[in-house]
Each structure stands twice: as structure tokens, then as C-alpha cells.
Scaffold this motif. Structure first.
Motif, PDB file in Angstrom:
ATOM      1  N   ARG A  80      88.371  31.379  55.645  1.00 44.75           N
ATOM      2  CA  ARG A  80      87.082  31.374  55.491  1.00 44.75           C
ATOM      3  C   ARG A  80      86.577  30.201  55.833  1.00 44.75           C
ATOM      4  O   ARG A  80      85.194  29.550  56.493  1.00 44.75           O
ATOM      5  CB  ARG A  80      86.143  31.920  54.128  1.00 44.75           C
ATOM      6  N   TYR A 101      76.937  26.019  56.316  1.00 47.53           N
ATOM      7  CA  TYR A 101      77.106  27.382  56.506  1.00 47.53           C
ATOM      8  C   TYR A 101      76.993  28.056  54.917  1.00 47.53           C
ATOM      9  O   TYR A 101      77.376  29.231  54.181  1.00 47.53           O
ATOM     10  CB  TYR A 101      78.022  27.789  57.189  1.00 47.53           C
ATOM     11  N   LYS A 155      78.557  32.902  57.570  1.00 47.19           N
ATOM     12  CA  LYS A 155      78.644  33.137  56.139  1.00 47.19           C
ATOM     13  C   LYS A 155      79.440  34.460  55.902  1.00 47.19           C
ATOM     14  O   LYS A 155      80.670  34.072  54.970  1.00 47.19           O
ATOM     15  CB  LYS A 155      77.292  33.205  55.649  1.00 47.19           C
ATOM     16  N   CYS A 156      79.222  34.799  56.257  1.00 57.81           N
ATOM     17  CA  CYS A 156      79.487  36.752  56.421  1.00 57.81           C
ATOM     18  C   CYS A 156      81.260  36.884  57.001  1.00 57.81           C
ATOM     19  O   CYS A 156      82.335  37.045  56.391  1.00 57.81           O
ATOM     20  CB  CYS A 156      78.692  37.551  56.706  1.00 57.81           C
ATOM     21  N   GLN A 157      81.424  35.648  58.372  1.00 53.65           N
ATOM     22  CA  GLN A 157      82.295  36.282  59.236  1.00 53.65           C
ATOM     23  C   GLN A 157      82.681  37.519  59.532  1.00 53.65           C
ATOM     24  O   GLN A 157      84.122  36.966  60.307  1.00 53.65           O
ATOM     25  CB  GLN A 157      83.215  35.417  58.142  1.00 53.65           C
ATOM     26  N   PRO A 164      71.146  35.093  54.759  1.00 54.31           N
ATOM     27  CA  PRO A 164      69.606  33.555  54.815  1.00 54.31           C
ATOM     28  C   PRO A 164      70.645  32.771  56.178  1.00 54.31           C
ATOM     29  O   PRO A 164      68.698  32.842  56.953  1.00 54.31           O
ATOM     30  CB  PRO A 164      69.841  32.590  53.729  1.00 54.31           C
ATOM     31  N   LEU A 165      71.085  32.765  56.091  1.00 50.31           N
ATOM     32  CA  LEU A 165      71.713  31.876  56.901  1.00 50.31           C
ATOM     33  C   LEU A 165      71.688  32.398  58.336  1.00 50.31           C
ATOM     34  O   LEU A 165      71.042  32.406  59.128  1.00 50.31           O
ATOM     35  CB  LEU A 165      72.842  31.199  56.777  1.00 50.31           C
ATOM     36  N   ASP A 225      67.742  32.875  58.997  1.00 53.51           N
ATOM     37  CA  ASP A 225      67.922  31.505  60.096  1.00 53.51           C
ATOM     38  C   ASP A 225      67.901  31.099  60.828  1.00 53.51           C
ATOM     39  O   ASP A 225      67.325  30.548  62.081  1.00 53.51           O
ATOM     40  CB  ASP A 225      68.139  30.215  58.800  1.00 53.51           C
ATOM     41  N   LEU A 226      69.021  32.015  61.496  1.00 54.67           N
ATOM     42  CA  LEU A 226      69.787  32.114  62.869  1.00 54.67           C
ATOM     43  C   LEU A 226      68.847  32.205  63.314  1.00 54.67           C
ATOM     44  O   LEU A 226      68.647  32.306  64.453  1.00 54.67           O
ATOM     45  CB  LEU A 226      71.680  32.176  62.551  1.00 54.67           C
ATOM     46  N   ARG A 229      77.280  23.502  66.484  1.00 52.88           N
ATOM     47  CA  ARG A 229      77.230  23.479  65.455  1.00 52.88           C
ATOM     48  C   ARG A 229      77.665  24.432  64.632  1.00 52.88           C
ATOM     49  O   ARG A 229      78.198  24.026  63.416  1.00 52.88           O
ATOM     50  CB  ARG A 229      75.158  23.839  64.780  1.00 52.88           C
ATOM     51  N   TYR A 230      78.388  25.534  65.069  1.00 59.27           N
ATOM     52  CA  TYR A 230      79.609  26.506  63.834  1.00 59.27           C
ATOM     53  C   TYR A 230      80.733  26.167  64.848  1.00 59.27           C
ATOM     54  O   TYR A 230      81.599  26.927  64.196  1.00 59.27           O
ATOM     55  CB  TYR A 230      78.662  27.714  64.389  1.00 59.27           C
TER      56      TYR A 230
END
Lengths: 210, 188
Positions: free
Chosen positions: A30, A165, B75-77, B87-88, B91-92, B116-117
Motif C-alpha cells: 500500500r 495520503y 488512500k483506498c487504492q 476524506p482525502l 478533498d480531491l 502530487r501522487y
């Protein structure tokens, strides 16, 4: 000879695959590598959390912070009531940027380690991510304040710019304000000793303008 | 963002009863039962976040829907931004809406996310030196599999029509011996 090869080929393939998978066991699928390694800290102008809860005597007196985003090491060292912080606070020192919040349980676990690290003289700048000032103040008052400055990122905009994240995250930033490393998760003494501290020492010794 | 939860729970309750119905009394599953079970679980796939979409034009709304479906939630991927509750992710989505209103192009928004990611946030990573293996591997593996099948088939065909490597005399001796051993087995 070819017969023997055919006999042992499955075993060979298995051995290669097994070692690959064994290596993979130690890695976190992850975890995302930061897209900002080697790039400067994003430009920001955000309020500071305020000076309450500061451990007296542990840190150098606050530097003067320019209001515009000029680079530069501050020459003066007089105490200033900082209400607004910009990315200039990173210039001139090798520091950690710790993304934390009071709603984050792991941050509570990480906190004592941060206190230890700060006590050895490492500047830690906090990014209070999507949190409330009152809660943050109580937290720092009750558990201690390892932070040189604390940036209040109530909307999470700086978090977005950094590619945050999940709290806690800790970035290692060099003298020129360039992000060198990101660790996602709790920074305990093992993480500090194995992943962060060697790089920190190396950056400290590096000549300026590196 | 709770709306999807009751649906999931109902589906689970229904599917439990359906599972019992899908298996007959003697323990073997019935086709109809399995199909029913499958159909009962389908609603769980229709999972989306309900948000008030305040974009100013229909064109922007369409672009927005397309964009949030193509970015992975960091976050969850395993969900895209459209599905993720985090929440992320909220926001996105808000950031994307703001950028759309300001007139950003899709490419600019892509660049914003990747800056950013990282490339991981795109469901279709760019074709570049470190992703050649990722993109070509399925086709390459299929090619290898096809090759293996072809070679095996050829060997089989050759095997069937192949002349025996034994001489005439030897192959008669072999036949005799085989018959003898079979007779020997039968009498035991």
C-alpha cells in the motif's frame, strides 16, 4: 544434459519465484513512493499554531520569518510572534516535516518518539493536518511539543500539494528546502535509526547548495 | 456518505438465504440457485458516492464524472475517486471541481494529480520506460503460451505418425513380450 535441465527447470523456476516472493513479503504494497522526492517543498502561506505549549529552552529562539516567499537564511535571531508561515522556514536547516493530527491514533503512538528525536536537536516542523486549533493546543500541552513550528493546514490544501495520503507522514527536507525522503507511518526509534537518521546525518554534512 | 451501506447489508442478508437455497438438500449446488445468488450480489457492485455536484455546466459535469472515474484513490487504492468515501477522496474531488470551474484542461488536472501522487494514481499509467513491462507483459505471456501450445501440438502430431524407432524384428519381440505379460496378469 538437456534432460537434466528439463528435470531441474521447475525447481529452478520455483526457487526464483520463491525468493522474489520472499523479498516481497517484507514490503508494504500500500505504500506509495512520494512523487515529490527531489522537488522543493510546495509554496504555501498558512497560519502558525501559536506558541503555547512550547518546551522552554529546548530550541533556538525563533527566527524571523519573511512574509513573502523569499529564500534566505535569517540572520536575526530575535523572538517573533509568528502568525503566518511560508516555505521559507525550511531554508538553512535540515529538518523533518511531520504531518499529524489529533484525530490520528498512530500520531499519538508516534509522539513520544518525536519528543526523543527533537530532544537530540533535530528540528521538527509540524503540519497540523485538517485538525482543530483548540484540540491541537491541548494535545501539545498534555503530551509535549517537539515542534519548532506548527503549520495549521485546516483545509488540507498543503497536504494535497505534498501528496499526503495518510497521517502520520514524515518528510526529510534539506537545507535548500528540497524534499529528500518520505516515510509513511509511525516514526519509531527503529525507523529513525535505520531509515531517517543516516540520511539526516548525510544531509547535515553535505556542503551547501547540494 | 452512508447511502450505500443499507444496500450492502440487505444484499448480504438476502444472499445468505439465497446461499442456502442455492444448495440442494443433498449438498450439491443447483444452477438456478447459483445464478440467483450471483444476481443477488450484483447490487453490491453499484456502489457510488452521492455528492451534490455543483458544477456550472453540463459539459463540466460530464468531464468531472469522467475524471473522477479514472483516478485511483491514494488512500483506498482499490477504488476510484468516484467510489471512495475517504476524506482525502472528497478533498480531491472538490479540488477537481474547483479546477474545472477555473477552466483547467483535463491534461492539466491529470498533471496535477500525477505531480502530487505519482503515476500510480492513474488507472492507465503512461507508457514509458519503467512501464513497458507492465503494458507488454500480458501480450507477451499470451504469445509465449500460444507458442508452447503450437510446439506441443506439433510434437504430438509428429509422434502419432512417427515411424517406430525399433527395427521390425525387435518390434515383433516387443509385441510377443507384451502379450505374454498381459496373459500373465490375467491369470493372476
Amino acid at each position: 544434459m538437456s534432460e537434466r535441465l528439463k528435470l531441474y527447470l521447475p525447481l529452478l523456476v520455483f526457487a526464483v519465484l520463491a525468493s522474489l516472493l520472499y523479498w516481497g513479503l517484507g514490503r508494504d504494497p500500500r505504500e506509495l513512493p512520494s512523487a515529490l522526492i527531489g522537488r522543493p517543498v510546495p509554496v504555501f502561506t498558512l497560519p502558525a499554531l501559536g506558541e503555547e505549549g512550547r518546551i522552554p529552552g529546548n530550541f533556538v529562539v525563533d527566527k524571523v520569518v519573511p512574509m513573502q516567499s523569499e529564500e534566505g537564511r535569517s540572520v536575526e535571531d530575535r523572538p517573533v510572534e509568528k502568525s503566518v508561515l511560508t516555505q521559507a522556514i525550511f531554508a538553512g536547516q535540515v529538518s523533518l516535516l511531520n504531518v499529524w493530527a489529533t484525530w490520528c491514533v498512530s500520531c499519538r503512538v508516534e509522539h513520544p518518539y518525536l519528543m526523543e528525536i527533537a530532544a537530540t536537536g533535530v528540528p521538527i516542523i509540524g503540519l497540523n493536518y485538517k485538525d482543530e486549533n483548540a484540540a491541537a493546543h491541548s494535545w501539545l500541552r498534555d503530551f509535549g511539543d517537539p515542534y519548532q513550528h506548527n503549520i495549521v493546514d485546516a483545509q488540507g490544501t498543503m497536504g494535497l500539494d505534498l501528496g499526503v495520503y495518510g497521517a502520520p507522514e514524515t518528510y526529510l527536507i534539506d537545507r535548500d528546502g528540497i524534499i529528500r525522503y518520505r516515510h509513511v507511518g509511525v516514526v519509531d526509534d527503529r525507523v529513525w535509526a535505520t531509515k531517517l537518521e543516516p540520511l539526516y546525518r548525510r544531509l547535515l554534512d553535505a556542503p551547501d547548495g547540494d | 456518505m452512508m447511502p450505500a451501506e443499507p444496500v450492502a447489508i440487505t444484499t448480504m442478508v438476502r444472499s445468505h438465504r439465497v446461499v442456502r437455497g442455492a444448495v440442494l438438500a443433498n449438498g450439491s449446488p443447483s444452477v438456478k440457485g447459483i445464478l440467483l445468488l450471483f444476481a443477488a450480489l450484483l447490487p453490491a457492485l453499484a456502489y457510488g458516492v452521492i455528492e451534490v455536484d455543483q458544477l456550472s455546466s453540463e459539459e463540466l459535469s460530464q468531464r468531472y464524472r469522467g475524471l473522477i472515474a479514472k483516478y485511483r484513490c491514494p488512500k483506498c487504492q482499490n477504488q476510484n475517486l468516484a467510489e471512495s468515501d475517504a476524506p482525502l477522496s472528497a478533498d480531491l474531488r472538490k479540488q477537481i471541481r474547483t479546477m474545472l470551474e477555473e477552466g483547467a484542461s483535463n491534461r492539466l488536472i491529470d498533471q496535477y494529480m500525477v505531480d502530487r501522487y505519482g503515476d500510480f494514481v492513474l488507472y492507465r499509467p503512461p507508457v514509458q520506460s519503467n512501464t513497458y513491462l507492465l503494458w507488454l507483459a500480458p501480450a507477451a505471456l499470451t504469445g509465449v503460451a500460444a507458442l508452447v501450445i503450437v510446439v506441443m501440438l506439433r510434437r504430438q502430431r509428429r509422434g502419432r505418425g512417427e515411424q517406430s524407432t525399433l527395427s521390425e524384428q525387435d518390434s515383433q519381440t516387443l509385441d510377443k513380450l507384451l502379450k505374454q505379460s498381459r496373459r500373465g496378469e490375467k491369470s493372476e
